[in-house]
Design an enzyme around this catalytic site. Structure first.
Site, short mmCIF file in Angstrom:
data_model
loop_
_atom_site.label_atom_id
_atom_site.label_comp_id
_atom_site.label_asym_id
_atom_site.label_seq_id
_atom_site.Cartn_x
_atom_site.Cartn_y
_atom_site.Cartn_z
N GLU A 58 -16.99 -9.15 -30.77
CA GLU A 58 -17.39 -9.45 -29.39
C GLU A 58 -16.57 -10.61 -28.84
O GLU A 58 -16.11 -10.58 -27.69
CB GLU A 58 -18.88 -9.79 -29.36
CG GLU A 58 -19.41 -10.14 -27.98
CD GLU A 58 -20.82 -10.68 -28.04
OE1 GLU A 58 -21.21 -11.42 -27.12
OE2 GLU A 58 -21.53 -10.39 -29.02
N ASP A 62 -14.00 -10.10 -25.78
CA ASP A 62 -14.20 -10.88 -24.55
C ASP A 62 -12.86 -11.37 -24.01
O ASP A 62 -12.56 -11.26 -22.82
CB ASP A 62 -15.13 -12.05 -24.86
CG ASP A 62 -15.37 -12.94 -23.65
OD1 ASP A 62 -15.47 -12.41 -22.54
OD2 ASP A 62 -15.46 -14.16 -23.81
N ASN A 129 -22.57 -6.60 -24.86
CA ASN A 129 -21.96 -7.22 -26.04
C ASN A 129 -21.22 -6.19 -26.89
O ASN A 129 -20.13 -6.45 -27.41
CB ASN A 129 -23.04 -7.90 -26.88
CG ASN A 129 -23.68 -9.08 -26.17
OD1 ASN A 129 -23.15 -9.59 -25.19
ND2 ASN A 129 -24.82 -9.51 -26.67
N GLU A 132 -17.86 -5.28 -25.39
CA GLU A 132 -16.84 -6.28 -25.71
C GLU A 132 -16.38 -6.12 -27.16
O GLU A 132 -15.17 -6.22 -27.45
CB GLU A 132 -17.39 -7.69 -25.48
CG GLU A 132 -17.54 -8.05 -24.01
CD GLU A 132 -18.04 -9.46 -23.82
OE1 GLU A 132 -17.74 -10.05 -22.77
OE2 GLU A 132 -18.75 -9.98 -24.72
#
Length: 244
Positions: A58, A62, A129, A132
């Site tokens: 994640e 991101d 989440n 990502e």
């Protein structure tokens, strides 16, 4: 095609088929994607001291997603200034936007998590989440250029209305500061460091609320990092049932 990549069991084959149906490709390293869909509530095993869940992916995703969206917007809006591009990117990669997007993609049905009523575990953002984390897995599996094409062609162009996003005003930093003034809380946007040099220089921002660390983010501009950190803080506080 499935045999070519040596999927070993039904779970791996089903996940590979899902990814191909939604994104148009078969994974090389299926274990990366299995990890991307493993929520922290199931992180009971450890390998070499590392907790097995999707949080590290994640983190990586991101950064990769922010870069991809930034490049896409830079090319799509050649006459727009930095402020506009930063605001648009913040809207697209916001937690609310990614959560809605994950439902469209069916991520909410694919994520593996423990059934619990613990309101602090962060289930509101479970889909965003995972998206990502999926981006991070895709980047490790196929590299940046392939990931860029998948995210743009199979996500942005199909599932996002850029014109509608452009009209939608969301400024999480302003919302957070307005809340803090109204409810008498102290909010600080702390610049914790930088990494890289020149055009690759990125700024790290940590939001502090009443002395407690909340959202942190890294971006190519301080303003962008503040917006991302504020957005993460806002949704974390929502999940904690703060008066917000």
């Amino acid at each position: 095609m499935l045999r070519l990549f040596r999927y070993h069991n039904k779970a791996e084959k089903d996940l590979a088929k899902y990814i191909n149906n939604v994104f148009g490709f078969y994974p090389h390293n299926i274990s990366l994607y299995q990890l991307a869909f493993t929520h922290k509530s199931l992180s009971t095993k450890k390998l070499n001291g590392i907790t097995i869940n999707n949080e590290r992916l994640e983190y990586l995703g991101d950064t990769v997603l922010s870069t991809i969206v930034g490049e896409y917007l830079f090319k799509k809006f050649p006459t727009k200034q930095e402020g506009f591009l930063t605001e648009m990117r913040s809207k697209i990669v916001s937690r609310a936007s990614l959560n809605k997007l994950s439902v469209k993609l069916g991520f909410d049905k694919m994520v593996m998590y423990a059934k619990t009523h613990d309101k602090h575990i962060g289930y509101r953002s479970i889909g965003g989440n995972a998206f990502e984390a999926f981006t991070g897995a895709l980047f490790l599996d196929r590299g940046y250029n392939f990931t860029y094409k998948i995210i743009v062609n199979h996500v942005i162009l199909i599932h996002l209305d850029i014109e509608d996003i452009e009209k939608n005003e969301v400024n999480f930093k302003s919302k957070l500061l307005e809340w803090s003034q109204k409810e008498k809380h102290n909010v600080e946007f702390r610049h914790t460091g930088t990494k890289g040099n020149g055009f690759d220089k990125m700024y790290m921002i940590q939001v502090i609320v009443d002395g407690k660390e909340y959202g942190k983010a890294t971006d190519f501009s301080i303003k962008g990092a503040e917006q991302l950190a504020a957005e993460k803080t806002w949704h974390t506080m929502e999940e904690e049932s703060q008066n917000i």
